[in-house]
Structures are given as C-alpha cells and as structure tokens.
Motif scaffolding. Structure first.
Motif, mmCIF file in Angstrom:
data_model
loop_
_atom_site.group_PDB
_atom_site.id
_atom_site.type_symbol
_atom_site.label_atom_id
_atom_site.label_comp_id
_atom_site.label_asym_id
_atom_site.label_seq_id
_atom_site.Cartn_x
_atom_site.Cartn_y
_atom_site.Cartn_z
ATOM 1 N N GLN A 2 0.837 -1.188 0.000
ATOM 2 C CA GLN A 2 0.000 0.000 0.000
ATOM 3 C C GLN A 2 0.877 1.245 0.000
ATOM 4 O O GLN A 2 1.577 1.522 0.978
ATOM 5 C CB GLN A 2 -0.939 0.001 1.204
ATOM 6 C CG GLN A 2 -2.094 -0.995 1.041
ATOM 7 C CD GLN A 2 -3.216 -0.735 2.014
ATOM 8 O OE1 GLN A 2 -3.053 -0.898 3.196
ATOM 9 N NE2 GLN A 2 -4.360 -0.318 1.499
ATOM 10 N N PHE A 89 -11.556 9.159 1.586
ATOM 11 C CA PHE A 89 -10.439 8.466 0.936
ATOM 12 C C PHE A 89 -9.406 9.486 0.480
ATOM 13 O O PHE A 89 -9.735 10.483 -0.161
ATOM 14 C CB PHE A 89 -10.912 7.690 -0.296
ATOM 15 C CG PHE A 89 -11.749 6.495 0.017
ATOM 16 C CD1 PHE A 89 -13.132 6.557 -0.060
ATOM 17 C CD2 PHE A 89 -11.160 5.292 0.378
ATOM 18 C CE1 PHE A 89 -13.918 5.446 0.222
ATOM 19 C CE2 PHE A 89 -11.939 4.176 0.659
ATOM 20 C CZ PHE A 89 -13.317 4.260 0.589
ATOM 21 N N ARG A 101 -3.295 6.000 -6.708
ATOM 22 C CA ARG A 101 -3.421 5.055 -5.597
ATOM 23 C C ARG A 101 -4.327 5.642 -4.521
ATOM 24 O O ARG A 101 -4.255 6.835 -4.237
ATOM 25 C CB ARG A 101 -2.042 4.773 -4.979
ATOM 26 C CG ARG A 101 -1.052 4.171 -5.960
ATOM 27 C CD ARG A 101 -1.346 2.738 -6.225
ATOM 28 N NE ARG A 101 -0.611 2.221 -7.362
ATOM 29 C CZ ARG A 101 -0.544 0.930 -7.667
ATOM 30 N NH1 ARG A 101 -1.173 0.040 -6.924
ATOM 31 N NH2 ARG A 101 0.140 0.555 -8.738
ATOM 32 N N PHE A 102 -5.136 4.762 -3.943
ATOM 33 C CA PHE A 102 -6.063 5.194 -2.897
ATOM 34 C C PHE A 102 -5.660 4.613 -1.555
ATOM 35 O O PHE A 102 -5.140 3.486 -1.467
ATOM 36 C CB PHE A 102 -7.481 4.710 -3.224
ATOM 37 C CG PHE A 102 -8.170 5.506 -4.293
ATOM 38 C CD1 PHE A 102 -7.973 5.215 -5.629
ATOM 39 C CD2 PHE A 102 -9.028 6.547 -3.960
ATOM 40 C CE1 PHE A 102 -8.609 5.940 -6.625
ATOM 41 C CE2 PHE A 102 -9.673 7.280 -4.950
ATOM 42 C CZ PHE A 102 -9.460 6.973 -6.280
ATOM 43 N N GLY A 103 -5.958 5.352 -0.498
ATOM 44 C CA GLY A 103 -5.859 4.822 0.841
ATOM 45 C C GLY A 103 -7.087 3.987 1.168
ATOM 46 O O GLY A 103 -8.041 3.916 0.390
ATOM 47 N N ALA A 104 -7.057 3.366 2.342
ATOM 48 C CA ALA A 104 -8.136 2.457 2.744
ATOM 49 C C ALA A 104 -9.364 3.198 3.254
ATOM 50 O O ALA A 104 -10.426 2.591 3.405
ATOM 51 C CB ALA A 104 -7.627 1.486 3.799
#
Lengths: 112, 113
Positions: A2, A89, A101-104
């Motif tokens: 991640q 997000f 890219r994405f965070g959770a």
C-alpha cells in the motif's frame, strides 16, 4: 504494497470542532493529491485536491495540507458538521506514470 | 453534472456464473475505470480504458475482463465468478489526459455464493 496509507480507520468528533484526517504515502513520484468523500449507498465524490508545488489548499470549511518532506497530507474540516459524517479516501497521483493510488479510507463520525 | 450510472445496486450470483457489470457515463469522458472496494484495502484498480475498444490492466485484473464498444459504456465481466470476488464494484470516468479527478458511480455490491 500500500503506497497510500490512512492509518486511522475511524475518527469521532464533536460538532463544531475540527476534524483532522491524515494520510501518508511512500512513493515520492506522486505529484497530485486528492480527497474523496463517500456517503453510504453513493459513490465517492471529489472533495479537494492539492498539487505537489503547494503546501496548502483551502475550499470553504475544507483545507488540505501537504508536507512533501514527510510524505504526509491531512484534511482539516472546520467546523465539523453532522453532515460531514462519511468515509474519506485519500488518493495520490503520479502524472508521469499515470498511476493513481487510494488509501483504505477513514470513517468520520461527527456527533451533534 | 457528470452522471455515472451502474446498472445494479445489489447482485447475488453463484460460483461459476458469468457476471456482467454495466456502467454508463453521460459526459463524453475519454477515460473509464473499474475499481473494487474492500474493507481495509481501499479502492483497487481492476481495468481501465482510454478510448473505445482500448483497455489496460490495473493492479488486480485476474479473473476479470472488460469491454468498451461505445465511448459511454464500460462493462466489467467476471468469466467464472468466485467467492473471493464478493466485493463493492465502483465504475468511474474522467476527462482528458491524466486521471486526476474521477467521477464515480454509486457502486454494485456483488455477492458470490
């Protein structure tokens, strides 16, 4: 792997106070950062963004801060309102490699 | 405002079935994307498309395929659904060069039994 991390799955804040949502990234190639907000039963919607050439961007109650040296950004909501309760997000974009890219996500609850 | 419409809000399928998820956008956007959202993992890119009949693999394309026969429509296909494909599927579109600001549909919650 991640590359964008939101280490707080949830945050609870009293109405009227400040909400601070944090996001860390590992890839120094990211040059554009965005925050999306997601309400239940809806798709994420764009909230605010910041280019890597800036360290702050403000839009009404929402301010995003970027600390490139620390690879950290944060979203400040002042004052928080119950209608801000949602999942937030963080996203990071590498223009050269066209990679987003994405965070959770962080679930924010604003209590009346 | 951009509208991205996903054909189903909830879908229940059996293992081994072929599943079609449809997405339509009405703002003439060049780029379209399929993501899946899982708890603790955020949004992960499955496939994307920059133009009609063009497709590119994202981070997790295994077990999926896509079709883009018309600019406004982007379909995600699960050739043989498996239980680990139970997830929230989100379609998105964007305008022009670079991804940047995405417009998302409301999502399809797929359950594979």
């Amino acid at each position: 792997d991640q590359q964008v991390k939101q280490n707080s799955p949830s945050l609870s804040v009293q109405e009227g106070r400040i909400s601070i949502l944090n996001c860390d990234y590992t890839n120094s190639m990211f040059d554009y950062f965005l925050w999306y907000r997601k309400y239940p039963a809806e798709g994420p919607t764009f909230l605010i963004s910041i280019s890597s050439i800036k360290d702050k961007n403000e839009d009404g109650r929402f301010t995003v801060f970027l600390n490139k040296s620390a690879k950290h950004l944060s979203l400040h909501i002042v004052p928080s309102q119950p209608g801000d309760s949602a999942v937030y997000f963080c996203a990071a974009y590498d223009y050269n490699n066209n990679d987003m890219r994405f965070g959770a996500g962080t679930r924010l609850t604003v209590k009346p | 405002d951009v509208k991205v419409t996903q054909s189903s809000r909830y879908l229940v399928k059996r293992t081994g079935e072929k599943v079609f998820l449809e997405c339509v956008q009405d703002m003439d956007h060049e780029n379209m994307f399929w993501y899946r959202q899982d708890p603790g993992l955020g949004l992960r890119l499955i496939y994307f498309s920059y133009d009609v009949k063009m497709k590119e693999k994202g981070d997790i394309p295994e077990g999926y395929s896509v079709s883009r026969e018309k600019k406004e429509r982007f379909s995600l296909i699960l050739e043989s659904a498996s239980t680990n494909q139970t997830s929230m599927y989100l379609c998105a579109s964007s305008l022009g060069q670079g991804i940047k600001k995405l417009f998302f549909g409301s999502g399809t919650q797929l359950s594979v039994l």
